[in-house]
Design a protein around this motif. Sequence first.
Motif, PDB file in Angstrom:
ATOM      1  N   ILE A   4     -11.795 -12.600 -15.428  1.00  0.00           N
ATOM      2  CA  ILE A   4     -12.974 -11.864 -15.839  1.00  0.00           C
ATOM      3  C   ILE A   4     -14.201 -12.749 -15.625  1.00  0.00           C
ATOM      4  O   ILE A   4     -14.240 -13.894 -16.079  1.00  0.00           O
ATOM      5  CB  ILE A   4     -12.885 -11.455 -17.319  1.00  0.00           C
ATOM      6  N   GLU A   5     -15.188 -12.226 -14.917  1.00  0.00           N
ATOM      7  CA  GLU A   5     -16.462 -12.921 -14.745  1.00  0.00           C
ATOM      8  C   GLU A   5     -17.582 -11.906 -14.906  1.00  0.00           C
ATOM      9  O   GLU A   5     -17.746 -11.013 -14.080  1.00  0.00           O
ATOM     10  CB  GLU A   5     -16.551 -13.596 -13.375  1.00  0.00           C
ATOM     11  N   THR A   6     -18.335 -12.044 -15.980  1.00  0.00           N
ATOM     12  CA  THR A   6     -19.499 -11.199 -16.208  1.00  0.00           C
ATOM     13  C   THR A   6     -20.752 -12.073 -16.054  1.00  0.00           C
ATOM     14  O   THR A   6     -20.669 -13.193 -15.559  1.00  0.00           O
ATOM     15  CB  THR A   6     -19.455 -10.563 -17.610  1.00  0.00           C
ATOM     16  N   HIS A  40     -22.441 -13.748 -18.192  1.00  0.00           N
ATOM     17  CA  HIS A  40     -22.419 -15.005 -18.935  1.00  0.00           C
ATOM     18  C   HIS A  40     -21.020 -15.464 -19.343  1.00  0.00           C
ATOM     19  O   HIS A  40     -20.879 -16.574 -19.861  1.00  0.00           O
ATOM     20  CB  HIS A  40     -23.274 -14.885 -20.205  1.00  0.00           C
ATOM     21  N   LEU A  41     -20.008 -14.627 -19.138  1.00  0.00           N
ATOM     22  CA  LEU A  41     -18.663 -14.934 -19.635  1.00  0.00           C
ATOM     23  C   LEU A  41     -17.671 -15.072 -18.500  1.00  0.00           C
ATOM     24  O   LEU A  41     -17.693 -14.296 -17.545  1.00  0.00           O
ATOM     25  CB  LEU A  41     -18.194 -13.816 -20.586  1.00  0.00           C
ATOM     26  N   LYS A  42     -16.785 -16.055 -18.633  1.00  0.00           N
ATOM     27  CA  LYS A  42     -15.658 -16.223 -17.710  1.00  0.00           C
ATOM     28  C   LYS A  42     -14.399 -16.429 -18.547  1.00  0.00           C
ATOM     29  O   LYS A  42     -14.401 -17.230 -19.479  1.00  0.00           O
ATOM     30  CB  LYS A  42     -15.876 -17.428 -16.782  1.00  0.00           C
ATOM     31  N   ILE A  43     -13.349 -15.688 -18.188  1.00  0.00           N
ATOM     32  CA  ILE A  43     -12.087 -15.805 -18.920  1.00  0.00           C
ATOM     33  C   ILE A  43     -10.949 -16.056 -17.942  1.00  0.00           C
ATOM     34  O   ILE A  43     -10.796 -15.342 -16.954  1.00  0.00           O
ATOM     35  CB  ILE A  43     -11.778 -14.525 -19.740  1.00  0.00           C
ATOM     36  N   ASP A  44     -10.162 -17.074 -18.246  1.00  0.00           N
ATOM     37  CA  ASP A  44      -8.948 -17.382 -17.489  1.00  0.00           C
ATOM     38  C   ASP A  44      -7.765 -17.184 -18.424  1.00  0.00           C
ATOM     39  O   ASP A  44      -7.576 -17.945 -19.369  1.00  0.00           O
ATOM     40  CB  ASP A  44      -8.983 -18.828 -16.982  1.00  0.00           C
ATOM     41  N   LYS A  45      -6.988 -16.139 -18.180  1.00  0.00           N
ATOM     42  CA  LYS A  45      -5.886 -15.826 -19.095  1.00  0.00           C
ATOM     43  C   LYS A  45      -4.736 -16.818 -18.966  1.00  0.00           C
ATOM     44  O   LYS A  45      -3.981 -17.028 -19.909  1.00  0.00           O
ATOM     45  CB  LYS A  45      -5.381 -14.405 -18.844  1.00  0.00           C
ATOM     46  N   LYS A  46      -4.597 -17.434 -17.784  1.00  0.00           N
ATOM     47  CA  LYS A  46      -3.519 -18.415 -17.609  1.00  0.00           C
ATOM     48  C   LYS A  46      -3.734 -19.636 -18.484  1.00  0.00           C
ATOM     49  O   LYS A  46      -2.804 -20.142 -19.113  1.00  0.00           O
ATOM     50  CB  LYS A  46      -3.417 -18.827 -16.136  1.00  0.00           C
ATOM     51  N   LYS A  77     -12.993  -6.998 -20.418  1.00  0.00           N
ATOM     52  CA  LYS A  77     -12.392  -6.453 -19.200  1.00  0.00           C
ATOM     53  C   LYS A  77     -13.055  -5.135 -18.813  1.00  0.00           C
ATOM     54  O   LYS A  77     -13.060  -4.745 -17.637  1.00  0.00           O
ATOM     55  CB  LYS A  77     -10.888  -6.252 -19.413  1.00  0.00           C
ATOM     56  N   SER A  78     -13.622  -4.465 -19.786  1.00  0.00           N
ATOM     57  CA  SER A  78     -14.317  -3.190 -19.535  1.00  0.00           C
ATOM     58  C   SER A  78     -15.701  -3.254 -20.180  1.00  0.00           C
ATOM     59  O   SER A  78     -15.940  -2.647 -21.229  1.00  0.00           O
ATOM     60  CB  SER A  78     -13.515  -2.017 -20.101  1.00  0.00           C
ATOM     61  N   PHE A 138     -18.260  -4.836 -25.490  1.00  0.00           N
ATOM     62  CA  PHE A 138     -18.791  -6.096 -24.971  1.00  0.00           C
ATOM     63  C   PHE A 138     -19.919  -5.780 -24.000  1.00  0.00           C
ATOM     64  O   PHE A 138     -19.788  -4.930 -23.138  1.00  0.00           O
ATOM     65  CB  PHE A 138     -17.686  -6.871 -24.234  1.00  0.00           C
ATOM     66  N   ASP A 139     -21.046  -6.498 -24.163  1.00  0.00           N
ATOM     67  CA  ASP A 139     -22.172  -6.307 -23.248  1.00  0.00           C
ATOM     68  C   ASP A 139     -23.049  -7.547 -23.260  1.00  0.00           C
ATOM     69  O   ASP A 139     -23.626  -7.899 -24.295  1.00  0.00           O
ATOM     70  CB  ASP A 139     -22.991  -5.077 -23.651  1.00  0.00           C
TER      71      ASP A 139
END
Length: 237
Positions: A138-140, A142-148, A175-176, A231-232
């Motif tokens: 996920i890359e928005t 301001h946010l980045k998420i690495d689930k691994k 994610k949405s 989320f926004d």
Amino acid sequence: MKIIMIEDNHSVCEMMEMFFQKEQWEAAFIQDGKEGLDLFLTDVASWDLVILDLNLPSMDGMQICREMRKVSKRVPIIMLTAKDSESDQVIGLEMGADDYVTKPFSPLTLIARIKAITRRAELSHDDSSGSVESTYEIETKHLKIDKKTREAILYEKEIEGLTPKEFELLYTLAKSPKQVFSREQLLSMIWDYEYFGDERTVDAHIKKLRQKIDKTGPQVIQTVWGIGYKFDDTGVE
């Protein structure tokens, strides 16, 4: 599966021991709060699940949960609370418990909760068992998420101390982006079973998640009154 159950009611322990044996789960039953915490701390990595009563001799469940979360963010913790202790349930979730079951409870209900929580934990472990190379799912703005790697980077800072449920909440919402999720949807998607309308679970986890987000910068989890959460981060400079 290896479970530690810290519960001072001998009848409850004897009842659950039979059900755990039927599931072929190994379990240790401790009636004293401090003894239970000490046993957990001797080999934190060996425990797959903790079941924790609130009212215990020598040390109460809130203190134990707080100490456990200092050394392990990932071991699932289920709290046992009195049916009318709504404040205890919310505080327990804020302390880092993943779930609660109210007394008196059906053994089959507790077994179902255990299976739901451990299934989610196993999926998270599978996600993180491969390459540790960072690939953000996920890359928005301001946010980045690495689930691994279970990393959540907001405003170029890692959101520290996320519990498994808090991470799943953030992941699901981000994610949405801008999609509004009702509390019932979040309960179904993240907790895997029916809470019979008990929406305080979501609210307590959202509150704790927001507190951790606040340490990195402006808030990105928004309340949509009468519906739920979204989320926004598009309006944040």
